[in-house]
Design a protein around this motif. Structure first.
Motif, PDB file in Angstrom:
ATOM      1  N   HIS A  20       0.832  -1.204   0.000  1.00  0.00           N
ATOM      2  CA  HIS A  20       0.000   0.000   0.000  1.00  0.00           C
ATOM      3  C   HIS A  20       0.871   1.260   0.000  1.00  0.00           C
ATOM      4  O   HIS A  20       0.568   2.239  -0.689  1.00  0.00           O
ATOM      5  N   TYR A  23       2.434   1.817  -3.371  1.00  0.00           N
ATOM      6  CA  TYR A  23       1.416   2.388  -4.261  1.00  0.00           C
ATOM      7  C   TYR A  23       1.266   3.891  -4.012  1.00  0.00           C
ATOM      8  O   TYR A  23       1.207   4.693  -4.963  1.00  0.00           O
ATOM      9  N   LYS A 142      -6.396   1.414  -1.978  1.00  0.00           N
ATOM     10  CA  LYS A 142      -7.177   0.451  -2.754  1.00  0.00           C
ATOM     11  C   LYS A 142      -8.225  -0.262  -1.903  1.00  0.00           C
ATOM     12  O   LYS A 142      -9.191  -0.819  -2.429  1.00  0.00           O
ATOM     13  N   ASN A 143      -8.032  -0.260  -0.582  1.00  0.00           N
ATOM     14  CA  ASN A 143      -8.976  -0.931   0.312  1.00  0.00           C
ATOM     15  C   ASN A 143      -9.978   0.030   0.932  1.00  0.00           C
ATOM     16  O   ASN A 143     -10.830  -0.380   1.723  1.00  0.00           O
TER      17      ASN A 143
END
Length: 301
Positions: A20, A23, A142-143
């Motif tokens: 994460h 990213y 993304k989560n």
């Protein structure tokens, strides 16, 4: 910036925060060279070479302590790195149940780096290091969305995490009171976590090993993934969340039981808090926002 990033990138039993963060760093326009700390001894020469070729930052979390990297070997590597050295240590620094001496490791590493970011503000307050900053964890971009209902996660009361130390009795007592209504889960992350949070009515968090100025990433991951969370009331937590609006807090075990029983019967109130906590978390505590703050501090000096 060109960032050499030493981390645990292939843990099959965890939501890999390193991915994460990578990213988020790349989203902000930085070049990231990920290096797996599991292979520290095979990769350390490469780290030095990458730094020599023009890296701006060497970022790490635990420096391979989980994979038996010797402290003296890690410090030797730090001595060969000429760019800014940055540690982001996520765990509680001093905890008796952990075999490795975290506190000794942290205290030994801090003098050899420019920036030490900790989540354990309690430990930082007890020491006087000039290069220590507080930076909490967050939710991966993304989560940071709501999931979908799944029957296998449809449970009235859930705990997601490892059971050890003082948590053993805590779990035992909840099972004794709520019986089949209460279930323990582990190793749920990514899209599965979003679905879990959409399906379990109440998710509970234990006090141990948290304190007034240290808490784990659980609150960010559960709220950011859309869960309704009953979490210990911690003094420092009010800087980021409003109790009763974003999550429900408790001080004692008896209060925890009362809150569980109340919110099992009040669906609309529970849903309002769940959605408010989710919105607040993804607007303020994604890893992109955390990383941006870190880089601002690094760039100031």
């Amino acid at each position: 910036m060109k960032i050499i990033y030493l981390g645990n990138f292939d843990n099959p039993y965890s939501d890999v925060d390193e991915k994460h963060i990578t990213y988020s760093l790349e989203k902000l326009g930085h070049e990231v060279i990920p290096i797996n700390e599991r292979y520290f001894y095979q990769e350390r020469n490469r780290i030095v070479e990458e730094v020599a070729e023009g890296a701006d930052v060497f970022l790490f979390h635990k420096g391979g302590i989980k994979f038996n990297v010797a402290l003296e070997d890690f410090i030797e590597l730090l001595n060969h790195i000429t760019c800014k050295k940055v540690m982001w240590f996520w765990d509680k620094v001093a905890i008796k149940e952990i075999a490795q001496n975290r506190e000794k490791w942290v205290q030994s590493v801090i003098p050899f780096i420019e920036y030490a970011f900790l989540t354990d503000e309690t430990w930082a307050r007890r020491h006087n290091y000039k290069n220590v900053y507080i930076l909490r964890q967050g939710i991966g971009d993304k989560n940071a969305h709501l999931g979908k209902y799944r029957k296998e996660y449809d449970v009235p009361i859930a705990f997601l995490g490892s059971v050890y130390g003082e948590r053993i009795e805590w779990v035992f007592r909840l099972k004794a009171i709520f019986r089949e209504k209460f279930k323990v889960y582990n190793n749920i992350f990514g899209e599965n976590l979003c679905d879990f949070c959409a399906s379990a009515k109440i998710i509970v968090a234990p006090k141990y090993p948290q304190d007034d100025f240290y808490w784990s990433a659980r609150i960010y991951k559960i709220l950011g993934s859309g869960g309704f969370l009953i979490h210990p009331k911690l003094y420092g937590l009010k800087e980021e969340f409003e109790e009763g609006k974003h999550y429900v807090g408790y001080k004692t075990f008896e209060e925890l039981v009362e809150k569980i029983e109340y919110y099992l019967k009040h669906d609309e109130e529970r849903e309002k808090i769940r959605l408010a906590g989710h919105k607040h978390c993804i607007q303020n505590y994604t890893y992109t926002q955390r990383v941006k703050k870190m880089l601002e501090i690094i760039s100031e000096k």
